[in-house]
Scaffold this active site. Structure first.
Site, short mmCIF file in Angstrom:
data_model
loop_
_atom_site.label_atom_id
_atom_site.label_comp_id
_atom_site.label_asym_id
_atom_site.label_seq_id
_atom_site.Cartn_x
_atom_site.Cartn_y
_atom_site.Cartn_z
N TYR A 1 -7.03 16.43 -8.22
CA TYR A 1 -6.31 15.47 -9.06
C TYR A 1 -5.31 16.21 -9.95
O TYR A 1 -4.14 15.84 -10.04
CB TYR A 1 -7.31 14.68 -9.92
CG TYR A 1 -6.65 13.73 -10.89
CD1 TYR A 1 -5.93 12.62 -10.44
CD2 TYR A 1 -6.74 13.93 -12.28
CE1 TYR A 1 -5.33 11.74 -11.34
CE2 TYR A 1 -6.14 13.06 -13.17
CZ TYR A 1 -5.44 11.97 -12.70
OH TYR A 1 -4.84 11.10 -13.59
N ASP B 1 0.88 -1.17 0.00
CA ASP B 1 0.00 0.00 0.00
C ASP B 1 0.92 1.22 0.00
O ASP B 1 1.63 1.48 0.98
CB ASP B 1 -0.91 0.00 1.24
CG ASP B 1 -1.91 1.14 1.18
OD1 ASP B 1 -1.65 2.14 0.47
OD2 ASP B 1 -2.95 1.06 1.87
N ASN C 1 3.63 4.50 -11.68
CA ASN C 1 2.38 4.48 -12.44
C ASN C 1 1.15 4.57 -11.53
O ASN C 1 0.16 5.19 -11.91
CB ASN C 1 2.32 3.18 -13.26
CG ASN C 1 0.92 2.88 -13.71
OD1 ASN C 1 0.40 3.49 -14.64
ND2 ASN C 1 0.27 1.92 -13.03
N1 LIG Z 1 -7.04 5.93 -17.37
C1 LIG Z 1 -6.91 7.19 -17.71
O1 LIG Z 1 -7.74 7.75 -18.45
C2 LIG Z 1 -5.70 7.98 -17.24
C3 LIG Z 1 -5.47 9.22 -17.84
C4 LIG Z 1 -4.36 9.96 -17.42
C5 LIG Z 1 -3.52 9.48 -16.46
N2 LIG Z 1 -3.77 8.27 -15.89
C6 LIG Z 1 -2.83 7.79 -14.86
O2 LIG Z 1 -2.40 6.49 -15.17
C7 LIG Z 1 -1.98 5.84 -13.97
C8 LIG Z 1 -2.52 4.42 -13.93
O3 LIG Z 1 -3.93 4.46 -13.84
P1 LIG Z 1 -4.90 3.49 -14.66
O4 LIG Z 1 -5.60 4.31 -15.66
O5 LIG Z 1 -4.18 2.29 -15.10
O6 LIG Z 1 -5.98 3.18 -13.51
P2 LIG Z 1 -6.32 1.86 -12.68
O7 LIG Z 1 -6.66 0.76 -13.62
O8 LIG Z 1 -7.34 2.30 -11.70
O9 LIG Z 1 -4.95 1.49 -11.95
C9 LIG Z 1 -4.48 2.18 -10.82
C10 LIG Z 1 -3.40 1.37 -10.15
O10 LIG Z 1 -2.91 2.10 -9.01
C11 LIG Z 1 -2.84 1.22 -7.92
N3 LIG Z 1 -3.01 1.91 -6.64
C12 LIG Z 1 -3.96 2.80 -6.30
N4 LIG Z 1 -3.84 3.15 -5.00
C13 LIG Z 1 -2.79 2.44 -4.52
C14 LIG Z 1 -2.18 2.34 -3.24
N5 LIG Z 1 -2.63 3.02 -2.17
N6 LIG Z 1 -1.12 1.52 -3.09
C15 LIG Z 1 -0.65 0.80 -4.15
N7 LIG Z 1 -1.18 0.86 -5.37
C16 LIG Z 1 -2.24 1.66 -5.55
C17 LIG Z 1 -3.96 0.19 -8.15
O11 LIG Z 1 -3.64 -1.04 -7.52
P3 LIG Z 1 -4.40 -1.66 -6.24
O12 LIG Z 1 -5.79 -1.12 -6.22
O13 LIG Z 1 -4.34 -3.15 -6.47
O14 LIG Z 1 -3.58 -1.25 -5.07
C18 LIG Z 1 -3.90 0.03 -9.67
O15 LIG Z 1 -2.98 -0.97 -10.02
C19 LIG Z 1 -2.44 6.73 -12.83
O16 LIG Z 1 -1.32 7.44 -12.31
C20 LIG Z 1 -3.41 7.68 -13.48
O17 LIG Z 1 -3.45 8.93 -12.81
C21 LIG Z 1 -4.84 7.50 -16.26
#
Ligand SMILES: NC(=O)c1ccc[n+]([C@@H]2O[C@H](COP(=O)([O-])OP(=O)(O)OC[C@H]3O[C@@H](n4cnc5c(N)ncnc54)[C@H](OP(=O)(O)O)[C@@H]3O)[C@@H](O)[C@H]2O)c1
Length: 266
Positions: free
Chosen positions: A173, A80, A107
């Protein structure tokens, strides 16, 4: 008189050999992080996957390891990121067990639709802890490894288009992703001062179909609306960009890649 340029400066293209080196990916249990882990494994890197949902990580490890002679090509650790003591302990354990981290992909990240006039403190705290504090601690720990071992490597922050403009209801955010931009440039300056070969860069995606939007809006329906309005990005589109960034010659530092779906306006 025309100044003579040393021959090596014109012709030497140094590249970093990543095969067999260690990469750590935070938030590898879903979305962009999982895609990145696969691409790094394809590059022949030993990939260490971090997140809270251990079962998801183990399943991904199994998938990645089945094609490898080395059954420990991918390794999962539950973490975490809100617990910074645990980050420090785990990075020390990784060093002891496998050696220096060469690539760190910060990430893991999240957001909440949480207006600045009415939002919950707890949502803001989680956003700031996971999106800013955790990557800062992970980066500091990884850099200690890199500095002790030939002083090269790569830090990549997965940022967002929200580091470049502020969508309505996304003030906190966006603040976290603007901060990540500052951390990228601040670290770059420090590394220049140190004369290090460690590079730092970020990738700023627009809409990518992952679990992010359902979490952000606390609504599967809203997420579905966002991801079906037009052809949004796939996590592999971001992983491809990461590979581009990593495989540039040593003298090329990619600072930030802004990547939107072609149809995204804002
Ligand atoms: N999807 C989009 O449209 C988008 C656009 C711009 C930027 N991003 C960025 O891309 C990155 C990845 O996001 P995603 O789109 O792949 O979303 P996602 O599918 O929700 O993945 C988020 C990841 O972060 C992990 N996480 C969250 N809180 C955590 C904690 N307290 N400790 C450890 N791990 C944690 C989650 O793992 P667990 O829940 O298993 O811990 C999950 O693996 C993020 O930084 C996000 O801001 C996404």
């Amino acid at each position: 008189m025309k100044q003579k340029v040393p021959m090596h400066q014109k012709t030497t293209v140094k590249t970093f050999e990543l095969k067999g080196e260690i990469a750590v990916v935070t938030g590898a249990s879903s979305g962009i992080g999982a895609a990145i882990a696969k691409h790094l494994s394809d590059l022949g890197m030993k990939v260490i996957l971090l997140a809270r949902r251990l079962e998801r990580l183990k399943a991904l490890c199994q998938e990645l390891n089945q094609y490898q002679a080395n059954q420990e090509q991918a390794i999962a650790y539950q973490l975490d990121l809100r617990n910074t003591d645990d980050i420090e302990k785990l990075f020390a354990e990784i060093y002891e067990r496998f050696g220096p981290i060469r690539v760190l992909v910060n990430n893991a990240g999240l957001g909440h639709f949480s207006p600045l006039s009415t939002g919950k403190t707890e949502d803001w705290r989680e956003t700031l802890e996971v999106n800013i504090l955790a990557p800062s601690v992970c980066t500091r720990e990884a850099i200690q490894h890199m500095r002790k071992h030939d002083d090269w490597g790569q830090i990549v922050h997965i940022s967002s288009m929200s580091a470049h403009r502020v969508p309505q209801g996304s003030g906190m955010y966006s603040a976290s992703k603007f901060a990540l931009r500052s951390l990228t440039e601040g670290l770059r300056k420090e590394l220049r001062e140190l004369g290090s070969e460690i590079r730092v860069g970020s990738i700023s995606p627009g809409f990518v179909e992952t679990e992010f939007a359902a979490h952000f809006h606390r609504s599967e329906e809203k997420a579905n609306e966002i991801y079906t309005q037009y052809r949004v990005l796939d996590p592999n589109d971001i992983a491809n960009a990461l590979v581009y960034l990593l495989t540039q010659p040593a003298h090329v530092q990619v600072h930030d890649l802004l990547i939107r779906p072609t149809a995204q306006e804002n």
